[in-house]
Design a protein around this motif. Structure first.
Motif, PDB file in Angstrom:
ATOM      1  N   MET A 138       0.863  -1.179   0.000  1.00 45.85           N
ATOM      2  CA  MET A 138       0.000   0.000   0.000  1.00 45.85           C
ATOM      3  C   MET A 138       0.897   1.225   0.000  1.00 45.85           C
ATOM      4  N   THR A 139       0.782   2.036  -1.038  1.00 47.58           N
ATOM      5  CA  THR A 139       1.654   3.185  -1.237  1.00 47.58           C
ATOM      6  C   THR A 139       0.836   4.474  -1.284  1.00 47.58           C
ATOM      7  N   ALA A 140       1.545   5.598  -1.309  1.00 44.53           N
ATOM      8  CA  ALA A 140       0.881   6.898  -1.247  1.00 44.53           C
ATOM      9  C   ALA A 140      -0.072   7.127  -2.412  1.00 44.53           C
ATOM     10  N   HIS A 141       0.314   6.722  -3.616  1.00 47.06           N
ATOM     11  CA  HIS A 141      -0.512   6.952  -4.795  1.00 47.06           C
ATOM     12  C   HIS A 141      -1.418   5.767  -5.123  1.00 47.06           C
ATOM     13  N   GLY A 142      -1.333   4.710  -4.356  1.00 49.49           N
ATOM     14  CA  GLY A 142      -2.140   3.526  -4.625  1.00 49.49           C
ATOM     15  C   GLY A 142      -3.595   3.733  -4.253  1.00 49.49           C
ATOM     16  N   PRO A 178       2.555   1.965  -8.045  1.00 52.56           N
ATOM     17  CA  PRO A 178       1.219   1.746  -8.592  1.00 52.56           C
ATOM     18  C   PRO A 178       0.940   2.755  -9.713  1.00 52.56           C
ATOM     19  N   GLU A 179      -0.321   2.917 -10.098  1.00 54.24           N
ATOM     20  CA  GLU A 179      -0.679   3.982 -11.022  1.00 54.24           C
ATOM     21  C   GLU A 179      -0.203   5.314 -10.423  1.00 54.24           C
ATOM     22  N   GLY A 180       0.511   6.109 -11.199  1.00 52.03           N
ATOM     23  CA  GLY A 180       1.048   7.353 -10.667  1.00 52.03           C
ATOM     24  C   GLY A 180       2.424   7.208 -10.068  1.00 52.03           C
TER      25      GLY A 180
END
Length: 238
Positions: A108-112, A195-197
């Motif tokens: 789980m990432t900031a842009h996810g 992720p995307e971004g």
């Protein structure tokens, strides 16, 4: 010949009631006593087997000779990635398994967009593991890649080790970054992909501080799932 993963230790000469998942697949194929199939338990190689009995919900087989054949990628590649949304993660797990990935760490990432925790996260992990098993049955792999539990990026990065002989890279769009294809050979790789971004600037900086090496795939910006698979193909020699 149909291939089935069997999550119990196999050995030649064993009379075995197949686990529910494998038994269900045999029944769907309408196999009959005397028909041949191939089993693998994930410990290496595969076994010839013959259907002995078809019950209403139980399938019994006789396990035959072990074939030590392996179809793993020449280089072990471990993917750690910000989870793409919707069904793209399912597709990524399937294709990464076919290409020989050694393990997958969902992050789980900031842009996810995808946020998972607790029981929901474990259900997703089990779902992805089932996809990986089905992909192994289809493509001929005898070792199922490990699907790690979903983790928050910061927690995972804090546990990352840099002294175990694994070469760690982070896919980056920063100008001047070395191309992935130009990196020297290594015994094993860990690829961190966003992720995307993409990863945030802070997340990428923290990865670099942990010893990850920035690298790019080429002049084009790839989708999250495409980038991870392209890196796997280049490094794993699949």
């Amino acid at each position: 010949m149909p291939r089935f993963h069997c999550a119990v230790p196999l050995q030649a000469g064993l009379a075995l009631a197949l686990p529910p998942g494998a038994a269900r697949h045999v029944q769907v194929l309408r196999m009959q006593p005397g028909e041949a199939l191939t089993l693998f338990d994930g410990r290496g190689g595969e076994y010839a087997a013959v259907v002995e009995r078809m019950g209403r919900s139980e399938v019994t087989v006789n396990v035959g000779a072990h074939d030590p054949v392996e179809r793993e990628a020449p280089q072990a590649v471990h993917l750690a990635l910000g989870m793409p949304a919707n069904d793209r993660m399912d597709w990524l797990v399937e294709k990464a398994t076919e290409l020989g990935v050694a393990s997958i760490q969902p992050l789980m990432t900031a842009h996810g967009v995808l946020r998972l925790a607790g029981e929901r996260a474990e259900k997703k992990r089990a779902h992805w593991e089932a996809i990986a098993i089905a992909a192994c049955e289809q493509c001929g792999r005898n070792r199922v890649p490990q699907l790690h539990p979903v983790r928050a990026y910061a927690d995972w990065l804090g546990d990352a080790h840099t002294d175990d002989g694994v070469q760690r890279i982070v896919l980056s769009l920063v100008p001047g970054t070395q191309p992935l294809a130009a990196l020297p050979a290594a015994g094993a790789w860990q690829v961190l992909s966003g992720p995307e971004g993409g990863l945030s600037a802070d997340e990428e900086a923290r990865a670099l501080a942990q010893g990850f090496r920035p690298s790019r795939l080429g002049p084009r910006v790839l989708r999250a799932e495409t980038a991870a698979l392209a890196a796997l193909t280049l490094l794993g020699g699949a």
